[in-house]
Design an enzyme around this catalytic site. Sequence first.
Site, PDB file in Angstrom:
ATOM      1  CD  GLU A 128     -11.984   5.598   4.654  1.00 18.26           C
ATOM      2  OE1 GLU A 128     -11.604   4.588   5.268  1.00 18.26           O
ATOM      3  OE2 GLU A 128     -11.254   6.224   3.860  1.00 18.26           O
TER       4      GLU A 128
ATOM      5  CE  LYS B 238      -2.249   4.903   7.207  1.00 18.59           C
ATOM      6  NZ  LYS B 238      -3.513   5.405   7.737  1.00 18.59           N
TER       7      LYS B 238
ATOM      8  NE  ARG C  30      -2.683   0.964   3.430  1.00 21.32           N
ATOM      9  CZ  ARG C  30      -3.394   0.687   4.530  1.00 21.32           C
ATOM     10  NH1 ARG C  30      -4.623   0.201   4.425  1.00 21.32           N
ATOM     11  NH2 ARG C  30      -2.888   0.878   5.722  1.00 21.32           N
TER      12      ARG C  30
HETATM   13  N1  PLP Z   1      -9.359   4.275   6.562  1.00 13.18           N
HETATM   14  C1  PLP Z   1      -8.474   5.237   6.840  1.00 13.18           C
HETATM   15  C2  PLP Z   1      -8.748   6.590   6.329  1.00 13.18           C
HETATM   16  C3  PLP Z   1      -7.325   4.957   7.588  1.00 13.18           C
HETATM   17  O1  PLP Z   1      -6.440   5.898   7.887  1.00 13.18           O
HETATM   18  C4  PLP Z   1      -7.114   3.648   8.049  1.00 13.18           C
HETATM   19  C5  PLP Z   1      -5.896   3.318   8.796  1.00 13.18           C
HETATM   20  O2  PLP Z   1      -4.875   3.002   8.271  1.00 13.18           O
HETATM   21  C6  PLP Z   1      -8.054   2.673   7.716  1.00 13.18           C
HETATM   22  C7  PLP Z   1      -9.165   3.021   6.984  1.00 13.18           C
HETATM   23  C8  PLP Z   1      -7.835   1.267   8.128  1.00 13.18           C
HETATM   24  O3  PLP Z   1      -6.850   0.650   7.344  1.00 13.18           O
HETATM   25  P1  PLP Z   1      -5.982  -0.521   7.945  1.00 13.18           P
HETATM   26  O4  PLP Z   1      -6.929  -1.555   8.408  1.00 13.18           O
HETATM   27  O5  PLP Z   1      -5.149  -0.987   6.816  1.00 13.18           O
HETATM   28  O6  PLP Z   1      -5.186   0.066   9.048  1.00 13.18           O
HETATM   29  C1  COI Z   2      -4.012   3.496  11.393  1.00 12.20           C
HETATM   30  O1  COI Z   2      -5.042   2.944  11.737  1.00 12.20           O
HETATM   31  O2  COI Z   2      -2.924   2.886  11.399  1.00 12.20           O
HETATM   32  C2  COI Z   2      -4.003   4.890  10.931  1.00 12.20           C
HETATM   33  O3  COI Z   2      -3.019   5.288  10.369  1.00 12.20           O
HETATM   34  C3  COI Z   2      -5.154   5.790  11.196  1.00 12.20           C
HETATM   35  C4  COI Z   2      -4.731   6.997  11.983  1.00 12.20           C
HETATM   36  C5  COI Z   2      -5.767   8.072  11.930  1.00 12.20           C
HETATM   37  C6  COI Z   2      -4.384   6.657  13.396  1.00 12.20           C
END
Ligand code: PLP
Ligand code: COI
Length: 344
Positions: A221, A185, A82
């Site tokens: 989301e 991200k 990612r």
């Molecule tokens: N959506 C957003 C905007 C995020 O910042 C995160 C965190 O990384 C997620 C969703 C969840 O993604 P993940 O499960 O890969 O941490």
């Molecule tokens: C995560 O879940 O790892 C993120 O980067 C989200 C952040 C807003 C804490």
Amino acid sequence: MEKADLDFANLDFKYRKVDGNIRYFFKNGQWDNGTLHEEETVDLHIASTCLHYGQNCFEGMKVFETKDGSVVCFRPEENYLRLKKSAEKILMEPVPKEVFFDALERVVKANKRFIPPYGTSASLYIRPILLGISPHIGLSRSEDYLFMMMVTPVGPYFKGGFKPVKMLVAEDLDRAAPYGLGDIKAAGNYAAGLRGAYRAKSTGFTDVIYLDCIHRKFIDESGPANFIGILKDGTFVTPYSGSILPSITNMTLRTIAENEFGWKVEQRPVDINEISNFAEAGCCGTAAIITPVGSIRYRDKDYNFYNEGKDAGPKITALYEHLYKLQYGEIEDKYNWLYKIDVK
Ligand code: PLP
Ligand code: COI
């Protein structure tokens, strides 16, 4: 292993000083071997593209101490992929896989005192950060890059841990556009999310839920996490949208729901009006883990889920418990999601 003097069982999601971070520079077309640093500050050129034009992307991962005393990172290969996708989309130099994993191993080992002990329900949060550092005052990409990994021990992102939260639908705010950067991200997405987060907190909610920017009726989301719902017929639904971050936790939960629990799983546009047909709801992400959503306010009406929004429902709880057991090595890692790190 001697641990740092911290109340690991009661950590929140805040930065704490640790023993060090690791930094790699990409200069003259190549990455260096990386060095560990104790200092918490970074020296940047005042005209760096990361400061002016947002050439800045990052990741979030977690390291756990498991039941048998091993140290594991949860699905870092997915975070590496990612970060590559994020870098490519904003024309940054992607971090090679060897560099990413070298950083992970070295920074975790250097901070092993801060890995929360098994049984505390906490983890070591890992933040890979990629910055464009060449000085440009006209809009252009950097030639040079800085890749860093910092760590800090954390508890749950939402206060109170596994307790139902209240969400507010922010119809008049957008976080990311469909053909923009919502699916990566990029740091700027989080600046776009601050208004919503502050509005929610100042009006008695935990966070906001964004709707899609075109029709303004499909759930996208939350600011820091994906959204999941359990329909009254037991189906696990989660939004499909080009402007949300493809969550690794969500991907994991879909596999657990479908393969381990035998539930029907749907990833599709989810109309906000469907919330009246939800038995349970939740948010998921690395930091958020799985947080039950007790209620959603949409157009001045509160939609409550399981037990009037007072408790987590059985399906969200089952998902949480399965993920917890997996991450702490209490059940078999049959999909090879745990990446073992030798910290000796
Ligand atoms: N959506 C957003 C905007 C995020 O910042 C995160 C965190 O990384 C997620 C969703 C969840 O993604 P993940 O499960 O890969 O941490
Ligand atoms: C995560 O879940 O790892 C993120 O980067 C989200 C952040 C807003 C804490």
